[in-house]
Design a protein around this motif. Sequence first.
Motif, mmCIF file in Angstrom:
data_model
loop_
_atom_site.group_PDB
_atom_site.id
_atom_site.type_symbol
_atom_site.label_atom_id
_atom_site.label_comp_id
_atom_site.label_asym_id
_atom_site.label_seq_id
_atom_site.Cartn_x
_atom_site.Cartn_y
_atom_site.Cartn_z
ATOM 1 N N LEU A 1 0.823 -1.213 0.000
ATOM 2 C CA LEU A 1 0.000 0.000 0.000
ATOM 3 C C LEU A 1 0.857 1.263 0.000
ATOM 4 C CD1 LEU A 1 -2.858 -1.203 2.352
ATOM 5 C CD2 LEU A 1 -2.972 -0.781 -0.110
ATOM 6 N N LEU A 2 1.956 1.226 0.764
ATOM 7 C CA LEU A 2 2.859 2.377 0.739
ATOM 8 C C LEU A 2 3.410 2.581 -0.673
ATOM 9 C CD1 LEU A 2 4.834 1.890 4.084
ATOM 10 C CD2 LEU A 2 3.258 3.738 3.520
ATOM 11 N N LEU A 3 3.705 1.480 -1.348
ATOM 12 C CA LEU A 3 4.238 1.601 -2.709
ATOM 13 C C LEU A 3 3.185 2.168 -3.657
ATOM 14 C CD1 LEU A 3 6.353 -1.684 -2.976
ATOM 15 C CD2 LEU A 3 7.194 0.655 -2.839
ATOM 16 N N VAL A 4 1.924 1.724 -3.510
ATOM 17 C CA VAL A 4 0.868 2.283 -4.371
ATOM 18 C C VAL A 4 0.760 3.788 -4.156
ATOM 19 C CG1 VAL A 4 -1.579 2.272 -4.962
ATOM 20 C CG2 VAL A 4 -0.437 0.134 -4.418
ATOM 21 N N SER A 5 0.890 4.219 -2.898
ATOM 22 C CA SER A 5 0.762 5.657 -2.616
ATOM 23 C C SER A 5 1.800 6.444 -3.406
ATOM 24 C CB SER A 5 0.915 5.927 -1.122
ATOM 25 O OG SER A 5 2.289 5.927 -0.762
ATOM 26 N N GLN A 6 2.927 5.817 -3.727
ATOM 27 C CA GLN A 6 3.976 6.494 -4.480
ATOM 28 C C GLN A 6 3.772 6.392 -5.996
ATOM 29 O OE1 GLN A 6 6.544 8.405 -3.053
ATOM 30 N NE2 GLN A 6 4.989 8.129 -1.460
ATOM 31 N N GLY A 7 2.846 5.519 -6.429
ATOM 32 C CA GLY A 7 2.591 5.416 -7.865
ATOM 33 C C GLY A 7 2.826 4.042 -8.463
ATOM 34 N N VAL A 8 3.164 3.048 -7.627
ATOM 35 C CA VAL A 8 3.270 1.693 -8.150
ATOM 36 C C VAL A 8 1.861 1.225 -8.511
ATOM 37 C CG1 VAL A 8 3.967 -0.683 -7.662
ATOM 38 C CG2 VAL A 8 5.279 1.213 -6.718
#
Lengths: 594, 188
Positions: A191-198
């Motif tokens: 989820l942290l990675l999605v927040s960055q655009g993954v």
Amino acid sequence: MNMHEWLQTILLFLVLLALIRPLGSFMAKVFQGECTFLSPLFVPCEKVIYRISGVNPEKEMGWKHYAGSVLLFNLVLFVGLFIMLLTQHLLPLNPQKIPAFTWQLALNTAVSFTTNTNWQAYMGEQAASYFTQMVGLAVHNFVSAATGIAIAIAVIRGFVRRKTSLLGNFWVDMTRSTLYILLPISIIGALLLVSQGVIQNFSAYKTVPLIQSTSYDKPKMDDKGNLIKDAADKPVTENVIVKEVTIPMGPVASQEAIKELGTNGGGFFNANSAHPFENPTPLSNMLEILLILLIPGALTYTFGVMVGNTRQGWMLLGVMLVVLVGCFGVLQFAESSGNPLVAKLGVQSINMEGKEVRFGMAGSNLFTVATTGTSCGAVNSMHDSLTPIGGMIPLSLILLGEIIFGGVGSGLYTMLAFAIIAVFVSGLMIGRTPEYLGKKIEVREMWMSILVILTAGVSVLILSGIAMITPQAVASMSNPGAHGLSEVLYALASMANNNGSAFAGLNANVNFYNLFGSLAMTIGRYVPAIAVLAMAGSLAEKKYIPPSLGTLPTDKAPFAIWLTLVILIVGALTFFPALALGPIVEHLTMLGGN
Amino acid sequence: MNEIKPAILLFIILTIICGGIYPAIVTGVAYALFPKQAAGSFISDKGGKEIGSTLIGQPFSDPKYFWPRPSASTDFGYNSMASGGSNAGPTNPDYLKTVGDRVKALRDSGVTGKVPADLVQASASGLDPHITPESALLQVPRIAKARGISEEQLRIVVGKQIEERQFGFMGALRVNVLVLNVALDGEK
């Protein structure tokens, strides 16, 4: 390094160190069957899982039983994935209608993901469907990592227990690793990675128009798919105008998180963690480095807790940190100094070939040492394009045997084998029977430790030798001269040590690397695993010897220095000749100007 | 061996958990919290038609556009179906010739002085959306001439598009070439 890079580097290690203790003691509780904050959720799940699968969680295993279960489970994993890859075209979640793998590539890929190597001889966006990525490869990322943790825990029990032949239950250790450790951290990480655009979706690939069209010369083919050549034997080409591009999609974040956390490293896309959809920002880059180092680092603390002396764990972590930071320093210096041959052309002298702008120099180099010190093998820069000395750093970290943090579980147990060698050599010097953690080190332990630390190295050197006399293996090199040798050496080192990164110019999807590579990965994973379990079995049966005046203290700085030296000496003695012919010759050639 | 049953059943159960439930949870929460990012950070033109992702670079070679970094993706640069780097080694003669050609092309477009490394060395992904601010500013005279606008005005456009280091210290200063060129086309 500028001030920002220092700050970024220091902060990364501070956050890592701050997390090691809580995670390490949490893992110790999980494997000792104590109650944790996740128990209310997962204890009932565990019960159901064990009931369905017919596991008696109370029944512990001797080392042969434990090792047998590991092998059997891994065989099932391999067969499952192999079949899935061969039948990819028949399975769901394949909006791009991607065809099946060839059997050689399927074999290599199935071995690669089962052994926690994640060597990839295919291009993710073109060759693997969403189903393969998510239900096949990502699941193997979890369970191969869980297998590694389980073995490490069994080995620790070997040191802790007295006069017993039992090391725990593999099914329980593996299930708990997955549920309590890998899953929760992966969910947060993803989820942290999605927040960055993954990205994280199941859309079909998207086609967008280009603002400015582009064109390229495409070789013409005849009906049979052969190149058409002109009178001068040059391929005939036609100019193709490109007005739109296709952007691949997929459930990337869920895979990215476990790929780093489980030190697997198999990228969703060909460019791996350099791809902006896998690693879009400097923060996502730092998060991924942290995920890579997190469990291998924390397991040293788990080890300390379980053997009843946390300083034993900190000592191992200290050795790992010193070597990792040292390697980072050399790499950072080499890459910042750049390539004099390129500087001569009027270019600023830092090496940006194969690097992304957004990570910055330190962000790229930290990732490189983290991914090769551990057995991760994800990359955010192309190691093949590093300067010669720069490229020697990841190669050396792999050749040391994946102990500088190392793979999840495998890093710790391989490091323990090195500790035993260090204790033994110092025992020889002072003329005493060596002891480690209150257990006498005897012939059996020495044999097994030697097997653990030399198996991969011997495989690398023998297979590299065979490669050099095999025309197909030599033809796969993409760069001429000494660098070509480095490519082959790196490929076999990466596979034998279950790393998975590459000097990726090498064309690895040929029978030689697919088949010999599968052999190297299998030997490199299972011979050491069985050897450490055998050692654990024999250690568990021994009685405890309380430390006396003559016992070498293994939780103090002098032993840490000694252990570091033993690791470096073994590594140098084994691989210096090969490194001299590859990166070192290339460095001298580069300085010489041609 | 009596462990064959747990081996197969645990593989199936863990496949359902890690290959089904886990990605489903992540996808669900990701879409609830970060729908734009999860879908690929796409940007649209004024008509609402998607013109690309801010994360995936596109090829530009026209003098009136800012040029991105060289891309080594197969077939053509910035082919998002074939991400990857050149994997060229540092002493490879073909590679050194390629870099030399790129430097020459920049010199022909009017660039003098030391060339920033990122503008002549290919990225790792082949899709790097960014260049350094130096590499952007270096191209200003060419673009000003091609578009017939003042260099001063162009520098302001570039200045607005410089992305800071994250939290002030992470990563590198950078300019997103696609976003910059779209902004440029939007200027009068």
